[in-house]
Design a protein around this motif. Structure first.
Motif, mmCIF file in Angstrom:
data_model
loop_
_atom_site.group_PDB
_atom_site.id
_atom_site.type_symbol
_atom_site.label_atom_id
_atom_site.label_comp_id
_atom_site.label_asym_id
_atom_site.label_seq_id
_atom_site.Cartn_x
_atom_site.Cartn_y
_atom_site.Cartn_z
ATOM 1 N N GLU A 262 -32.294 -18.004 75.273
ATOM 2 C CA GLU A 262 -32.501 -18.756 74.184
ATOM 3 C C GLU A 262 -31.223 -19.814 73.790
ATOM 4 O OE1 GLU A 262 -34.882 -19.634 70.031
ATOM 5 O OE2 GLU A 262 -35.033 -17.557 70.828
ATOM 6 N N ILE B 209 -30.352 -22.195 76.394
ATOM 7 C CA ILE B 209 -31.157 -23.458 76.540
ATOM 8 C C ILE B 209 -30.786 -24.197 75.032
ATOM 9 C CG2 ILE B 209 -33.629 -24.074 76.148
ATOM 10 C CD1 ILE B 209 -34.315 -21.767 77.969
ATOM 11 N N CYS C 299 -40.247 -17.686 78.836
ATOM 12 C CA CYS C 299 -39.950 -19.113 79.038
ATOM 13 C C CYS C 299 -41.044 -20.129 78.424
ATOM 14 C CB CYS C 299 -39.880 -19.470 80.473
ATOM 15 S SG CYS C 299 -38.278 -18.668 81.292
ATOM 16 N N PHE D 239 -35.402 -27.503 82.693
ATOM 17 C CA PHE D 239 -34.870 -26.343 83.137
ATOM 18 C C PHE D 239 -35.400 -25.477 84.153
ATOM 19 C CE2 PHE D 239 -33.758 -26.851 78.655
ATOM 20 C CZ PHE D 239 -32.401 -26.764 78.652
ATOM 21 N N ILE E 47 -39.696 -25.858 81.182
ATOM 22 C CA ILE E 47 -39.037 -24.668 81.884
ATOM 23 C C ILE E 47 -39.784 -24.027 82.924
ATOM 24 C CG2 ILE E 47 -37.867 -22.503 81.518
ATOM 25 C CD1 ILE E 47 -37.856 -23.041 78.515
#
Length: 255
Positions: free
Chosen positions: A36, A39, A65, A50, A76
């Protein structure tokens, strides 16, 4: 648009028992997983798509995710390295970069066990060419993933240089090295085909190869920006000493 590729397939055996049930990317510091936090760093660099490559204890990552995607309003996708136990980062990277080549976009590639100053991600995302983050400050040791750049030319403030990679790896002579590759890089869309061809050859030679080696051959045919940390802090997390350093670094960055 730019994609963030996060490698999170490894087993993290040197961190046992912390990684007995979860991959390294799901270790938490200050109640936030490494995944996290990375990200969030990428979002600060205007990355909103992502790919997370999973393997060891993959279900834990694939369950998280969608939660993170909703929390931050990003996309993601997870891809699986089915052979994570007998391969290395070259295979995990190839799984993602092959998919990206179908609809080429620039992508930033990071190891899921890294903790970095967010400015590092902004710098690599902002470079014009394919690029690598090189630590030119930290004292090198036998475990450092060292790099020797030849025909090096630097910009005025020495924050970015270009040149060819003469050698890369842990075994290099410390005094001859230009610095340490920290596991944060970028491949521009125009270079993906060549990058994947080199990666494929590395995997054929030895599926335990690191993707890092692909940049050596790529530097012979494409321009690579070597983006210097110039003191910005980061750490990879391979063992328990690294884990302690990562916790201290997060406290420092957040305060």
């Amino acid at each position: 648009m730019m994609i963030g590729v996060i490698l999170a397939a490894g087993m993290g055996t040197r961190l046992m028992p912390l990684t007995k049930e979860i991959p390294k990317a799901l270790l938490e510091i200050n109640e936030m997983t490494l995944l996290e936090r990375m990200i969030r760093n990428c979002i600060e660099a205007d990355i909103s798509k992502f790919i997370v490559v999973v393997g060891y204890n993959r279900d834990k990552v694939t369950d998280l995710c969608p939660v993170l995607a909703e929390r931050y309003g990003v996309e993601i996708k997870t891809l699986t390295n089915e052979k994570y136990e007998v391969t290395n980062t070259s295979v995990s990277t190839y799984i993602a970069s092959q998919m990206i080549e179908e609809n080429p976009e620039d992508f930033v590639l990071v190891n899921g066990d890294n903790v970095v100053d967010p400015e590092i991600i902004k710098r690599i995302a902002g470079c014009r060419h394919t690029g690598m983050i090189i630590d030119n400050y930290k004292k090198l040791n036998e475990e450092s993933f060292k790099i020797i750049i030849e025909n090096e030319q630097s910009n005025e403030d020495k924050s970015i240089s270009t040149g060819q990679i003469a050698s890369i790896g842990k075994q290099l002579d410390i005094d001859s090295s230009s610095g340490e590759f920290i596991g944060v890089s970028k491949v521009i869309s125009d270079d993906i085909s060549d990058f994947n061809e080199i990666l494929s050859q590395l995997i054929d030679e030895n599926p335990q190869n690191y993707y890092d080696f692909a940049y050596k051959d790529l530097s012979r045919i494409r321009t690579i920006d070597y983006v210097m940390t110039n003191g910005l802090k980061w750490t990879e997390i391979d063992d328990h000493t690294d884990w302690e350093n990562a916790q201290k670094l997060v406290d420092e960055l957040e305060n």
